[in-house]
Scaffold this motif. Structure first.
Motif, PDB file in Angstrom:
ATOM      1  N   GLY A 172       0.813  -1.220   0.000  1.00  9.24           N
ATOM      2  CA  GLY A 172       0.000   0.000   0.000  1.00  9.24           C
ATOM      3  C   GLY A 172       0.840   1.261   0.000  1.00  9.24           C
ATOM      4  N   ARG A 173       0.343   2.296  -0.663  1.00 14.02           N
ATOM      5  CA  ARG A 173       0.993   3.600  -0.688  1.00 14.02           C
ATOM      6  C   ARG A 173      -0.054   4.663  -0.407  1.00 14.02           C
ATOM      7  N   PHE A 174       0.306   5.614   0.435  1.00 19.41           N
ATOM      8  CA  PHE A 174      -0.628   6.664   0.831  1.00 19.41           C
ATOM      9  C   PHE A 174       0.071   8.016   0.725  1.00 19.41           C
ATOM     10  N   SER A 175      -0.680   9.010   0.262  1.00 19.97           N
ATOM     11  CA  SER A 175      -0.173  10.381   0.184  1.00 19.97           C
ATOM     12  C   SER A 175      -1.086  11.295   0.976  1.00 19.97           C
ATOM     13  N   VAL A 176      -0.485  12.129   1.818  1.00 18.45           N
ATOM     14  CA  VAL A 176      -1.248  13.062   2.644  1.00 18.45           C
ATOM     15  C   VAL A 176      -0.710  14.455   2.401  1.00 18.45           C
ATOM     16  N   SER A 177      -1.595  15.368   2.018  1.00 17.67           N
ATOM     17  CA  SER A 177      -1.157  16.744   1.780  1.00 17.67           C
ATOM     18  C   SER A 177      -1.058  17.491   3.100  1.00 17.67           C
ATOM     19  N   GLY A 178      -0.254  18.509   3.139  1.00 14.98           N
ATOM     20  CA  GLY A 178      -0.092  19.303   4.348  1.00 14.98           C
ATOM     21  C   GLY A 178       0.191  20.749   4.008  1.00 14.98           C
ATOM     22  N   VAL A 179       0.594  21.514   5.018  1.00 16.53           N
ATOM     23  CA  VAL A 179       0.942  22.924   4.821  1.00 16.53           C
ATOM     24  C   VAL A 179       2.346  23.136   5.372  1.00 16.53           C
ATOM     25  N   GLU A 180       2.962  24.202   4.940  1.00 17.53           N
ATOM     26  CA  GLU A 180       4.284  24.529   5.440  1.00 17.53           C
ATOM     27  C   GLU A 180       4.225  24.865   6.930  1.00 17.53           C
ATOM     28  N   ARG A 181       5.273  24.496   7.631  1.00 19.20           N
ATOM     29  CA  ARG A 181       5.314  24.755   9.074  1.00 19.20           C
ATOM     30  C   ARG A 181       5.128  26.238   9.379  1.00 19.20           C
ATOM     31  N   GLU A 182       5.701  27.089   8.555  1.00 25.22           N
ATOM     32  CA  GLU A 182       5.619  28.531   8.786  1.00 25.22           C
ATOM     33  C   GLU A 182       4.196  29.057   8.631  1.00 25.22           C
ATOM     34  N   ASP A 183       3.329  28.303   7.912  1.00 23.07           N
ATOM     35  CA  ASP A 183       1.962  28.758   7.679  1.00 23.07           C
ATOM     36  C   ASP A 183       1.016  28.373   8.812  1.00 23.07           C
ATOM     37  N   TYR A 184       1.495  27.544   9.754  1.00 19.34           N
ATOM     38  CA  TYR A 184       0.613  27.109  10.847  1.00 19.34           C
ATOM     39  C   TYR A 184       0.376  28.287  11.790  1.00 19.34           C
ATOM     40  N   PRO A 185      -0.888  28.562  12.180  1.00 18.57           N
ATOM     41  CA  PRO A 185      -1.153  29.709  13.062  1.00 18.57           C
ATOM     42  C   PRO A 185      -0.469  29.528  14.410  1.00 18.57           C
ATOM     43  N   HIS A 186       0.248  30.558  14.859  1.00 19.20           N
ATOM     44  CA  HIS A 186       0.988  30.459  16.106  1.00 19.20           C
ATOM     45  C   HIS A 186       0.721  31.649  17.028  1.00 19.20           C
ATOM     46  N   GLU A 187      -0.322  32.400  16.724  1.00 17.96           N
ATOM     47  CA  GLU A 187      -0.616  33.581  17.528  1.00 17.96           C
ATOM     48  C   GLU A 187      -0.929  33.179  18.970  1.00 17.96           C
ATOM     49  N   ASP A 188      -0.314  33.868  19.905  1.00 15.35           N
ATOM     50  CA  ASP A 188      -0.574  33.631  21.325  1.00 15.35           C
ATOM     51  C   ASP A 188      -1.793  34.468  21.731  1.00 15.35           C
ATOM     52  N   LEU A 189      -2.882  33.775  22.073  1.00 15.87           N
ATOM     53  CA  LEU A 189      -4.124  34.477  22.405  1.00 15.87           C
ATOM     54  C   LEU A 189      -4.073  35.145  23.759  1.00 15.87           C
ATOM     55  N   MET A 190      -3.148  34.730  24.621  1.00 16.38           N
ATOM     56  CA  MET A 190      -3.079  35.290  25.958  1.00 16.38           C
ATOM     57  C   MET A 190      -2.192  36.539  25.960  1.00 16.38           C
ATOM     58  N   LYS A 191      -2.495  37.462  26.855  1.00 19.87           N
ATOM     59  CA  LYS A 191      -1.783  38.735  26.921  1.00 19.87           C
ATOM     60  C   LYS A 191      -1.183  38.938  28.308  1.00 19.87           C
ATOM     61  N   GLU A 192      -0.250  39.865  28.392  1.00 22.68           N
ATOM     62  CA  GLU A 192       0.309  40.220  29.692  1.00 22.68           C
ATOM     63  C   GLU A 192      -0.783  40.833  30.565  1.00 22.68           C
ATOM     64  N   GLY A 193      -0.766  40.500  31.831  1.00 24.48           N
ATOM     65  CA  GLY A 193      -1.760  41.052  32.752  1.00 24.48           C
ATOM     66  C   GLY A 193      -2.998  40.207  32.895  1.00 24.48           C
ATOM     67  N   ASP A 194      -3.119  39.096  32.130  1.00 25.38           N
ATOM     68  CA  ASP A 194      -4.268  38.206  32.292  1.00 25.38           C
ATOM     69  C   ASP A 194      -4.236  37.558  33.676  1.00 25.38           C
ATOM     70  N   LYS A 195      -5.407  37.258  34.200  1.00 28.88           N
ATOM     71  CA  LYS A 195      -5.505  36.643  35.532  1.00 28.88           C
ATOM     72  C   LYS A 195      -5.016  35.199  35.461  1.00 28.88           C
ATOM     73  N   LYS A 196      -4.198  34.826  36.439  1.00 30.22           N
ATOM     74  CA  LYS A 196      -3.623  33.482  36.443  1.00 30.22           C
ATOM     75  C   LYS A 196      -3.701  32.911  37.853  1.00 30.22           C
ATOM     76  N   PHE A 197      -4.149  31.659  37.945  1.00 28.45           N
ATOM     77  CA  PHE A 197      -4.233  30.969  39.235  1.00 28.45           C
ATOM     78  C   PHE A 197      -4.250  29.473  38.972  1.00 28.45           C
ATOM     79  N   SER A 198      -4.159  28.682  40.032  1.00 27.60           N
ATOM     80  CA  SER A 198      -4.124  27.222  39.899  1.00 27.60           C
ATOM     81  C   SER A 198      -5.082  26.577  40.883  1.00 27.60           C
ATOM     82  N   ILE A 199      -5.665  25.447  40.465  1.00 29.51           N
ATOM     83  CA  ILE A 199      -6.443  24.598  41.363  1.00 29.51           C
ATOM     84  C   ILE A 199      -6.015  23.157  41.116  1.00 29.51           C
TER      85      ILE A 199
END
Length: 283
Positions: free
Chosen positions: A8-35
């Motif tokens: 068997g042979r299989f081909s899977v298409s993809g995208v360039e690594r640089e095109d993958y979205p990498h935006e950080d949705l979190m900002k400085e000053g966001d509330k942070k805590f742990s449970i």
């Protein structure tokens, strides 16, 4: 990418690594805590099943979680049932400052799998319309639902005085058997309640079938009848850990409160279930 295995042979298409979205949705000053992972996992498990599957009702398609300095409340509803867990928790490494988030159902599912059954803590970062959960080497970032959540406290019955107490496992088993013959559209299961006993019944006139189950309970109020969606009722009972279950009811047409007996220490856990109209009431 090409994969070769045997003949068997299989081909899977993809995208360039640089095109993958990498935006950080979190900002400085966001509330942070742990449970603890254990506390977060319990809130998801005990309430998440009531999240609405109707994507048109955006506000109900998520899990509402409210954090205070020493407690958390998780609430989910689909308009027919509501589950709420209020739990004392220890806030670690930060301050919640009365944080309230509405987590999408899909995120709740992913988070539950990420938490697993492990120990440790989950670090929660809350930004404007976004949230991030970090456990060990895993990080889950998600948009939040920004629609206004209904005031759930207003729908919690305050005058349900008719109390029924039953052994949970036996009541669950009887309800499960009685529900076998319920109508596939309404899933109606009827509770005919008298002093210290209840008859559970269902019927499907399309196939000419009926089912009846009697259960011994604690009940000393006037006799009453009430009907529920058996699927919802069984799901509520299945998520209880207690030896007994307590129903608080008012009448045939009013919603019922269902809760474990006893409650776990430091918790208030309850479900609200809307009744179904019985055939004799419609006549």
């Amino acid at each position: 990418m090409k994969l070769v295995q045997g003949l068997g042979r299989f081909s899977v298409s993809g995208v360039e690594r640089e095109d993958y979205p990498h935006e950080d949705l979190m900002k400085e000053g966001d509330k942070k805590f742990s449970i603890t992972v254990k506390d977060m996992k319990r809130m998801l498990d005990k309430t998440g099943y009531s999240i609405s599957a109707d994507v048109a009702r955006i506000a109900l398609s998520g899990l509402l979680v409210k954090f205070t300095s020493n407690s958390a409340i998780a609430v989910a509803t689909d308009g027919h049932r509501l589950t709420m867990l209020k739990k004392e928790i220890e806030i670690q490494n930060g301050e919640t400052d009365d944080v309230e988030i509405l987590i999408p159902a899909k995120t709740v599912g992913y988070l539950g799998k990420m938490l697993g059954e492990g120990d440790g803590v989950v670090e929660i970062t809350v930004g404007v319309g976004t949230v991030r959960f970090a456990v060990g080497s895993y990080i889950l970032t998600s948009k939040l639902i920004t629609e206004r959540y209904p005031n759930f406290e207003q729908v919690i019955p305050k005058d349900n005085t008719k109390t029924l107490i039953a052994e949970r496992k036996s009541f669950f088993a009887a309800a499960k058997r009685a529900a076998v013959m319920s109508n596939p559209l309404t899933h109606l299961i009827k509770m005919d309640i008298e002093e210290n006993k209840v008859e559970l019944s269902s019927s499907d006139y399309d196939v000419g079938g009926e089912a009846f189950e009697k259960v011994i309970v604690e009940y000393t109020e006037e006799p009453m009848k009430i009907g529920f969606n058996s699927t919802y009722l069984l799901e509520i009972l299945r998520h209880l850990d207690s030896e007994e279950v307590k129903f608080l009811m008012k009448n045939t047409l009013s919603s019922a409160l269902i809760m474990p007996l006893p409650q776990e220490e430091g918790e208030e856990y309850l479900s609200i279930l809307m009744p179904l109209r019985l055939p004799e009431e419609e006549g």
